[in-house]
Scaffold this active site. Structure first.
Site, mmCIF file in Angstrom:
data_model
loop_
_atom_site.group_PDB
_atom_site.id
_atom_site.type_symbol
_atom_site.label_atom_id
_atom_site.label_comp_id
_atom_site.label_asym_id
_atom_site.label_seq_id
_atom_site.Cartn_x
_atom_site.Cartn_y
_atom_site.Cartn_z
ATOM 1 N N CYS A 185 0.799 -1.232 0.000
ATOM 2 C CA CYS A 185 0.000 0.000 0.000
ATOM 3 C C CYS A 185 0.832 1.283 0.000
ATOM 4 O O CYS A 185 1.129 1.852 1.046
ATOM 5 C CB CYS A 185 -0.958 0.051 1.179
ATOM 6 S SG CYS A 185 -2.058 1.481 1.021
ATOM 7 N N CYS A 361 -6.479 2.644 -3.815
ATOM 8 C CA CYS A 361 -5.858 3.079 -2.582
ATOM 9 C C CYS A 361 -6.778 4.100 -1.934
ATOM 10 O O CYS A 361 -6.892 5.222 -2.430
ATOM 11 C CB CYS A 361 -4.495 3.690 -2.915
ATOM 12 S SG CYS A 361 -3.560 4.057 -1.440
#
Ligand code: UQ1
Length: 433
Positions: A185, A361
């Protein structure tokens, strides 16, 4: 209200999706999945649901919903909500082996385990993930072990300390870092900064705390649309940004962090709070195997997710060589492709499913808002909703906090969530990006 409506649309869409999935039983062929994380279980469960004989190899005692870690570090959720015993998340219709893989022998279609047992497969799915590489930064392991002001959301051992030390900071320099190389991430290093900055602001002490973001990248984010929005946000919130600057050393005794820049120069920065996003590395068992590319990732075709040399080997998630941003959502979309292509391979058919690089995201920008970045290979925006997702949204924050965790536990890990592609047809029929 919105969350309820979205939840019911998601449930209905999932129901439709599962019925329409067109892979089916592969007879007595044996699929071995190495790794029981998000990607491994999404594929393992999905194939087992369709009658395949599946073994999942996973040594960890606990399974973590890692997308919750930013919220734990930001004081929004307790760590306990991110964790379940692995045995409780393992689907009952597959064989679960609580060992680690010790070596891969793709020439003889087998994996050897830590208990020396060797398992044969007809198809292998490698979903072993990546892990933080703390020792790549001088002094970091020592600082994490001994200095409460140094923390990271990247491991369950340290994530609670992020919030404890963030809460404790009354004044001084708060420093946040972003490393080189692929990490889990890529938005998380700044999400945690925005959450804490928002907290300090709400507590009325932002004027006494400077916030600095040091990143190895030349911009805030790899996709221009969202990067521009984040640049503007940092300016608006008085967050200082430092590009092409990589954390090379932490000196806890001296309260200093050293950043190396692209020109070979160094800047030494004093900190009162330091959040480190460490570089990551693949597992040695994969990196040292014949399955790996030179970077240590499983060398698969970007689209079919089939190994470039061994046709009965597939990979998804963080361990794979796919050049996309590494997230649970990417693994969800990839799971659809791997399930279909493994099935086609075992039936002797040609592979037709292709991964388009989809990843997302949810860039949390405060305790009640986020920017929902969604994009394909090449950083091409690909948004599920009709509104401009580069703008901060409270509804998307509610979705991240309230809808995505149950979606993960009750759908993705059961093989029933393949990403939001079908929702886009409902919520963004004109395909606005
Ligand atoms: C998603 O599918 C997913 O995987 C489970 C995530 O990881 C936790 C996400 O963060 C997001 C945003 C998605 C995409 C879902 C929607 C409804 C856009």
């Amino acid at each position: 209200m919105f969350v309820g409506v979205l939840g019911s649309v998601v449930r209905r869409a999932i129901a439709g999706r599962v019925q329409s999935a067109h892979y089916s039983t592969t007879g007595s062929k044996h699929v071995v999945v190495v790794g029981g994380g998000a990607g491994g279980l999404a594929v393992g469960a999905g194939l087992a649901n369709k009658g395949a004989v599946v073994t999942v190899i996973e040594p960890a005692e606990y399974h973590y919903y890692q997308p919750l870690f930013t919220l734990v570090g930001g004081g929004v959720k307790p760590l306990a909500e991110s964790r379940k015993p692995t045995k409780d998340v393992m689907p009952r219709n597959l064989r679960y082996v609580s060992e680690s893989a010790q070596s891969f022998s793709p020439e003889s279609n087998s994996v050897t385990l830590s208990n020396s047992e060797t398992i044969q497969y007809d198809a292998l799915v490698v979903a072993t993930g990546i892990v933080p590489n703390y020792s790549a930064v001088e002094g970091l392991e020592d600082a994490l072990a001994n200095d409460k002001r140094v923390s990271t959301i990247y491991s369950p051992q340290h994530v609670e300390r992020v919030w404890e030390s963030g809460k404790a900071l009354k004044s001084g320099n708060a420093v946040f870092s972003f490393p080189t190389g692929p990490i889990k991430c890529a938005g998380a290093p700044q999400k945690i900064m925005y959450l804490l900055e928002d907290h300090w602001n709400r507590e009325g002490r932002r004027g006494d705390i400077s916030v600095d973001y040091y990143t190895s990248l030349p911009q805030m984010f790899g996709v221009k649309k969202y990067s521009d929005a984040l640049h503007a946000l940092c300016e608006r919130r008085n967050i200082s940004t430092h590009f092409t600057s990589t954390l090379s050393k932490v000196d806890a005794m001296a309260s200093s962090a050293t950043f190396s820049n692209a020109e070979g120069g160094e800047s030494v920065v004093k900190f009162d709070f330091l959040h480190v996003s460490p570089p990551h590395k693949p597992l040695a068992v994969v990196a040292e195997s014949e399955l790996a590319n030179e970077g240590g990732f499983v060398a698969v075709d970007d689209k079919t997710l089939q190994h470039v040399k061994y046709p009965n080997v597939f990979s998804l998630g963080d361990a794979s060589s796919c050049p996309t941003s590494k997230t649970a959502a990417a693994a969800a979309s990839q799971s659809a492709v791997v399930k279909k292509n493994v099935t086609a391979f075992l039936r002797g058919e040609s592979l037709t499913a292709e991964y388009n690089g989809y990843t997302t995201c949810p860039l949390v920008t405060g305790k009640d808002k986020l920017i929902l970045a969604e994009f394909l290979y090449g950083g091409v925006p690909h948004e599920t909703f009709h509104f401009n997702q580069a703008e901060e949204s409270k509804l998307m924050y509610l979705m991240k906090v309230n809808v995505l965790p149950p979606l993960y536990w009750s759908q993705m890990l059961k093989g029933n969530w393949e990403g939001p592609a079908h929702l886009r047809k409902v919520f963004n029929p004109l395909g606005r990006d």
